[in-house]
Design a protein around this motif. Structure first.
Motif, PDB file in Angstrom:
ATOM      1  N   ARG A  98      38.008  36.838   8.958  1.00 13.38           N
ATOM      2  CA  ARG A  98      39.325  37.026   9.568  1.00 13.38           C
ATOM      3  C   ARG A  98      39.257  36.856  11.086  1.00 13.38           C
ATOM      4  NH1 ARG A  98      41.676  42.643   7.278  1.00 13.38           N
ATOM      5  NH2 ARG A  98      43.522  42.090   8.480  1.00 13.38           N
TER       6      ARG A  98
ATOM      7  N   ASP B 257      48.178  41.133   6.794  1.00  9.15           N
ATOM      8  CA  ASP B 257      47.204  42.198   7.045  1.00  9.15           C
ATOM      9  C   ASP B 257      47.252  43.276   5.974  1.00  9.15           C
ATOM     10  OD1 ASP B 257      46.305  40.906   9.278  1.00  9.15           O
ATOM     11  OD2 ASP B 257      47.303  42.225  10.726  1.00  9.15           O
TER      12      ASP B 257
ATOM     13  N   VAL C 189      43.985  33.517   5.955  1.00  7.30           N
ATOM     14  CA  VAL C 189      44.482  34.000   7.252  1.00  7.30           C
ATOM     15  C   VAL C 189      44.756  32.826   8.189  1.00  7.30           C
ATOM     16  CG1 VAL C 189      43.879  35.348   9.301  1.00  7.30           C
ATOM     17  CG2 VAL C 189      43.397  36.249   7.016  1.00  7.30           C
TER      18      VAL C 189
ATOM     19  N   GLU D 102      35.925  40.558   6.891  1.00  3.67           N
ATOM     20  CA  GLU D 102      36.391  40.945   8.219  1.00  3.67           C
ATOM     21  C   GLU D 102      35.897  39.955   9.278  1.00  3.67           C
ATOM     22  OE1 GLU D 102      34.867  44.892   8.365  1.00  3.67           O
ATOM     23  OE2 GLU D 102      36.704  45.799   7.561  1.00  3.67           O
TER      24      GLU D 102
ATOM     25  N   GLU E  80      41.238  34.054  13.356  1.00  2.00           N
ATOM     26  CA  GLU E  80      42.187  34.443  14.403  1.00  2.00           C
ATOM     27  C   GLU E  80      41.777  33.940  15.777  1.00  2.00           C
ATOM     28  OE1 GLU E  80      43.475  38.521  12.010  1.00  2.00           O
ATOM     29  OE2 GLU E  80      42.062  38.608  13.699  1.00  2.00           O
TER      30      GLU E  80
END
Length: 341
Positions: free
Chosen positions: A235, A202, A273, A232, A239
């Protein structure tokens, strides 16, 4: 200028992992380059090792398993240009090396040069000022070769890092989106080399965002989506996905995987990520994404290599890359990192 950085074993491992990672992601993604995701799935199933270029492919027909493309070649070219300038990044030196590379490999005669680079190289051959030839360059060629800048510039002075990014890209990609995308990636790499052991992704990505914000103030203003905002989104997709296949499909459909900087860089962040900074996993994910797989793979895996180091790349994979391509990313990284400041 002399280096102000002590070259530790960890720093060297990360620098070498960065350049070796570029080659790994490039070669793993090479077979499906610029194919839609559906075609990659139908033809290959799941790519998890080096494959030869498919027969009839309009770019990589005849390529050997493990062979890299212009992504790695231009990254090595930029590293050599920086070394030629004594550790500085100078547009005139980079432009000369870029044209010399294109002439040496016959780049203008094939199908692998991106539109922005091809246009700029033609102008540079005609003697144009390299600070004027990058107008309108919005595609991902600037970002695909930027890794050496992250190796030679520390993350404690992001203005200086972005200055170096501009010097490395102005001759071919002098637009705010291209500079921002390249600055984001160089920022992540630089922060990864500076990070203490055990640092999370991060903070590294946030450093990249800060560099990209500075980059948005450089170059010609063009209409393009924000590489930061789209990263963003990538990401969040990385996740939230329950499995890799659904992640890749959502990333492909929502963020995109074309040659546009505003798609390439966010996709690479999503892959970084999702792969948790493991260069081999990131390279495999990128190869199965579809779209500009070699370039997205080179960028994402270069960042992952900087995070985890060359020691996380299996010796057989590294050996294949070095022997098939006759390149020396490890030696280049060792020389570059002595100029880090």
């Amino acid at each position: 200028m002399t280096s102000t950085t002590q070259v530790t074993d960890v720093l060297l491992d990360r620098a070498q992992g960065c350049l070796l990672g570029v080659a790994l992601g490039d070669a793993m993604g090479m077979p499906g380059e610029l194919w839609p995701r559906a075609r990659v799935l139908a033809h290959f199933g799941w790519i998890d090792h080096f494959l030869a270029g498919p027969d009839g492919h309009f770019v990589v027909d005849g390529y050997q398993a493990g062979q890299v493309t212009d992504d790695t070649q231009q990254t090595m070219m930029l590293a050599e240009a920086i070394l030629d300038a004594g550790g500085d990044v100078r547009a005139e030196v980079v432009a000369r090396h870029l044209v010399d590379w294109a002439d040496r490999v016959g780049a203008s005669e094939g199908n692998f040069l991106g539109p922005s680079s091809a246009r700029a190289i033609g102008k540079l051959r005609d003697g144009a000022d390299p600070r004027t030839t990058g107008s309108g360059g919005e595609t991902n060629g600037a970002t695909m070769r930027i890794a050496p800048v992250g190796v030679v510039r520390a993350s404690d002075d992001l203005e200086a890092l972005v200055d170096a990014v501009v010097e490395a890209t102005v001759m071919s990609h002098d637009t705010d989106v291209a500079v921002a995308g390249a600055a984001l990636v160089a920022g992540v790499i630089s922060a990864a080399l500076d990070a203490p052991e055990g640092a999370g992704l991060d903070g590294l990505v946030e450093t990249g965002y800060r560099a990209a914000e500075i980059g948005l103030g450089r170059g010609e203003k063009v209409v393009a989506a924000s590489v930061i905002r789209r990263s963003e989104v990538a990401r969040r997709i990385a996740e939230a996905a329950t499995d890799d296949d659904s992640f890749l499909q959502e990333l492909y459909e929502t963020v995109g995987a074309s040659v546009a900087t505003s798609e390439t860089v966010p996709a690479a962040i999503g892959l970084l990520v999702r792969g948790e900074g493991d260069p081999v996993r990131v390279a495999i994910l990128a190869a199965n994404l579809g779209g500009d797989t070699d370039t997205i793979g080179a960028i994402a895996t270069g960042m992952a290599g900087a995070v985890s180091g060359a020691s996380r790349i299996a010796p057989d994979l590294a050996g294949t890359l070095l022997s098939v391509n006759r390149i020396d990313p490890l030696g280049l990284a060792e020389r570059l990192v002595t100029h880090r400041r």
